[in-house]
Design an enzyme around this catalytic site. Sequence first.
Site, PDB file in Angstrom:
ATOM      1  N   GLU A  31       8.743 -33.709   1.370  1.00  0.00           N
ATOM      2  CA  GLU A  31       7.550 -33.339   0.617  1.00  0.00           C
ATOM      3  C   GLU A  31       7.960 -32.683  -0.702  1.00  0.00           C
ATOM      4  OE1 GLU A  31       3.713 -33.457   2.513  1.00  0.00           O
ATOM      5  OE2 GLU A  31       5.115 -34.981   1.815  1.00  0.00           O
ATOM      6  N   SER A  49       0.992  -1.367  -6.171  1.00  0.00           N
ATOM      7  CA  SER A  49       1.161  -2.665  -6.812  1.00  0.00           C
ATOM      8  C   SER A  49       1.860  -2.514  -8.156  1.00  0.00           C
ATOM      9  CB  SER A  49      -0.204  -3.333  -7.002  1.00  0.00           C
ATOM     10  OG  SER A  49      -0.060  -4.583  -7.633  1.00  0.00           O
ATOM     11  N   ASP A  58     -10.899 -11.179  -7.343  1.00  0.00           N
ATOM     12  CA  ASP A  58     -10.311 -12.088  -6.347  1.00  0.00           C
ATOM     13  C   ASP A  58     -11.299 -13.162  -5.920  1.00  0.00           C
ATOM     14  OD1 ASP A  58      -7.835 -10.925  -6.360  1.00  0.00           O
ATOM     15  OD2 ASP A  58      -8.172  -9.680  -4.592  1.00  0.00           O
ATOM     16  N   HIS A  99       0.810  -1.211   0.000  1.00  0.00           N
ATOM     17  CA  HIS A  99       0.000   0.000   0.000  1.00  0.00           C
ATOM     18  C   HIS A  99       0.848   1.268   0.000  1.00  0.00           C
ATOM     19  CE1 HIS A  99      -4.192  -1.558   0.615  1.00  0.00           C
ATOM     20  NE2 HIS A  99      -3.477  -2.666   0.756  1.00  0.00           N
TER      21      HIS A  99
END
Length: 413
Positions: free
Chosen positions: A295, A227, A252, A223
Amino acid sequence: MSIPDQKQTSASSTPPYSGLAGWINRRLPVISAFRAEYVDFRVPRNLNGWWNFGAILTLVLGLMLASGIFLAMNYTPTDVGAFLSVEAIERQLSGGWLLRAMHMTGANLFLAALYLHLFRGLYYGSYKAPRELLWLTGLVLMLMVMATAFAGYLLPWGQMSYWGADVITKAVGAIPGVGPTLEHIMTGSDHLGDIFLHRFFVLHFVLAFLIVGVVGMHVAAVHVSGSNNPTGVEPRTPKDTVPFYPYYVSKDLVGLILFAMVFAALMFFWPNMLIEPDNYTPADPMHTPADIEPEWYFLPFYGLLQSVPSKFGGLVAAAGSLLVLFALPWLDRSPVRSMRFRPLCRIGLLGVVCAFIVLADAGKHHAQGGWLIAARLAGLYYFGYFLVFLPLVSRTEKTRPLPSSIAASQGDA
């Protein structure tokens, strides 16, 4: 696309609040602050689906915290009780199987979304000025998430958990000078047992909540600096931006719905894709599994670890593959951000993705025979791209012409 006038938006961004909302906002302006940062906040108008992963990661983090708290209430961090408590959660606790399935699926998809989020930053140059702190906080978050995931992988105390812990503690013990001390701090004794499990249970739990704080810093950095966007061109006019609500809230939400469908499909229909069958066997120090592997999200680093002849050298290579990313804002000096306009770097970055996949395959095959050669070549390419190629090509590459503005790139000059 019809772009709202910036003056009108700014004027409407601080409406007068009445009643309880007004009383609260006059004493603690959280409502007006939320509106300014998440409703009226101006965002580049051309963000694509790669920018959905921030919202996805936030949602999964909340899900992981919620499910993890309830799992921790029923977990016993002891050598004897850990595996039995996990079995009891799945078989006896009401809804326990669902909580654990959500937690395990969330961990896998969180790392998958995080890697994709990182790739987006690399491809669109989100590490360049003025967003260096945004990049650095994101990398700190990634390291914290990886440490949390590793600690969580050990807690069920199955065969793969135990032998994974054995591999890592011995690799740490191979560090010259301080290695034995660090290994003793990790294990707490001369063997992997109660103290080790208790320490990693606390580490897993504490790191999870520290991550929330760093996420707050990361969002604040977004912010402050604004962006990035696919063109890498900074907004210059009101036509280049739109308010976050309703444009990107709705976008979104679509991304979250699609992600939730993938999440549910893996959790309910293909859970075995995300787990190691050997980890459903209690830890047995006297029986080494035929294939010890971490993993999937740690396989590239495991491949690097095994591709170097010495344990310490492998540990340095695996750690260096992450640490080199911290220097990226200063290694890449090109004024052009987005790889859309940097054809040589776009090909080079594709090679990094291929090298990452080769290292994962090599880790799965224990870097033996041809896989050992492939892992070494992939490792050399990975480090060569960041340490040699990017600094050199930044000075000489011929980039494509940048659009004059974000609006012009979409035919709305």
